[in-house]
Design an enzyme around this catalytic site. Sequence first.
Site, PDB file in Angstrom:
ATOM      1  N   TYR A 262       0.838  -1.198   0.000  1.00  0.00           N
ATOM      2  CA  TYR A 262       0.000   0.000   0.000  1.00  0.00           C
ATOM      3  C   TYR A 262       0.870   1.242   0.000  1.00  0.00           C
ATOM      4  O   TYR A 262       2.074   1.157   0.277  1.00  0.00           O
ATOM      5  CB  TYR A 262      -0.992   0.009   1.173  1.00  0.00           C
ATOM      6  CG  TYR A 262      -0.450  -0.370   2.532  1.00  0.00           C
ATOM      7  CD1 TYR A 262       0.265   0.549   3.296  1.00  0.00           C
ATOM      8  CD2 TYR A 262      -0.684  -1.634   3.056  1.00  0.00           C
ATOM      9  CE1 TYR A 262       0.735   0.208   4.543  1.00  0.00           C
ATOM     10  CE2 TYR A 262      -0.209  -1.984   4.310  1.00  0.00           C
ATOM     11  CZ  TYR A 262       0.502  -1.071   5.053  1.00  0.00           C
ATOM     12  OH  TYR A 262       0.968  -1.406   6.289  1.00  0.00           O
ATOM     13  N   HIS A 312       6.015  -0.574   1.159  1.00  0.00           N
ATOM     14  CA  HIS A 312       5.903   0.486   0.160  1.00  0.00           C
ATOM     15  C   HIS A 312       6.981   0.313  -0.901  1.00  0.00           C
ATOM     16  O   HIS A 312       8.032  -0.223  -0.630  1.00  0.00           O
ATOM     17  CB  HIS A 312       6.107   1.861   0.799  1.00  0.00           C
ATOM     18  CG  HIS A 312       5.408   2.032   2.093  1.00  0.00           C
ATOM     19  ND1 HIS A 312       4.068   1.798   2.227  1.00  0.00           N
ATOM     20  CD2 HIS A 312       5.853   2.398   3.315  1.00  0.00           C
ATOM     21  CE1 HIS A 312       3.718   2.022   3.466  1.00  0.00           C
ATOM     22  NE2 HIS A 312       4.781   2.374   4.154  1.00  0.00           N
TER      23      HIS A 312
END
Length: 334
Positions: A262, A312
């Site tokens: 995400y 990430h």
Amino acid sequence: MPLLQRFKHINLKISTLTLIFIVLTLTTVLWSLSFHDPASPYFLLLKVASLPKKPCACKRCISELGLSPWFDERFNQSLSPLMTKNNSVLPEDVYRWWLRLQSEKKPADFNEVIKKLFEIVPGQDIYMDWGASRCRKCAVVGNSGNLKGSNYGAEIDLNDFVLRMNHAPTIGYEKDVGSKTTHHFMYPESAKDLQNSTILVLVPFKTLDLQWITSALTTGTIKQTYFRVLSRIKADKDKVQIYSPQFFKYVYDNWVENHGRYPSTGMLTLMFAIHICDEVNLYGFGADSNGDWHHYWENNRLAGAFRHTGVHDADFEYNVTMLLAENGKINMFR
Ligand SMILES: *[C@@H]1O[C@H](CO)[C@@H](O)[C@H](O)[C@H]1NC(C)=O
Ligand SMILES: *[C@@H]1O[C@H](CO)[C@@H](O)[C@H](O)[C@H]1NC(C)=O
Ligand SMILES: *[C@@H]1O[C@H](CO)[C@@H](O)[C@H](O)[C@H]1NC(C)=O
Ligand SMILES: *[C@@H]1O[C@H](CO)[C@@H](O)[C@H](O)[C@H]1NC(C)=O
């Protein structure tokens, strides 16, 4: 007046009128024809009059379309970055995607949690106010070590909104990072006390995060998520805002293009700013001049291990910020 003379007089009047009529008709025809002639001044006049109005009052507006196909393809201004009383019913696919972010074992009933939450915090949308008369300048201040010694503080404080995230301190670092904070983005595990004038923007990764903010502003009963968290938080509860899970997914799909698990809080904050501001100035993103990734308040270069956490994709996110700058949508300060 003798009859003949009177007749002549009338005749003269009529022919004058006829002449005026003919001249007017001719001019109109010529005029309208010349609108299609690119060399005619009328054509230019028409073009200027039909140009789309600038969407904001700044010199350049982020939301102005037609300047970057790359940007236009991704940007959706009709989505609110905030979860409010009006939009808290999530589309099924959004809810399922959001639930998987941190794979909560037994999430509480979402609608119940939201109902309690919006009894404590306002849940209003206050940012869909864009228009030709607004020029809102925003600074998004990341936590990169490249801010150290930058002297950007005064410039950052000139912005209408100053957005910071997670642990970001200002006291003791004012010269480089400024002292003003209008929005502070956090989740329970990165929470800190705020001044009354700062808006707390909760970025929820799980249902428990929404329960935590309700608790932290009232009873203080939730003391632990996947580790120990602040049970109470100092913040003006009438200013608390909730980052929209739907917007979260939009950032992941449209901007980060599904890289990493995400988007980072930095990316989420930048995208929030891009949708509520007319001008965005970005500070403290990326590595420092030695290529190290660490926080401006830490000396320890080894702290830079956060870059490749597997959650990430920092490289891809950095490329997105570079593209935003290259396409004239943000100003990037390094
Ligand atoms: C923007 O988002 C809205 C709300 O989800 C959606 O209905 C609309 O189709 C989107 N527009 C574009 C161009 O993707
Ligand atoms: C919800 O939407 C309605 C109609 O669009 C509007 O009148 C109302 O103010 C909104 N409420 C909130 C809490 O934003
Ligand atoms: C902040 O708000 C709280 C609650 O309204 C109030 O008790 C406190 O005095 C305020 N603090 C400051 C520094 O204004
Ligand atoms: C970022 O951009 C550079 C230069 O265009 C490119 O070489 C690199 O592959 C990109 N990185 C990612 C993760 O897309």
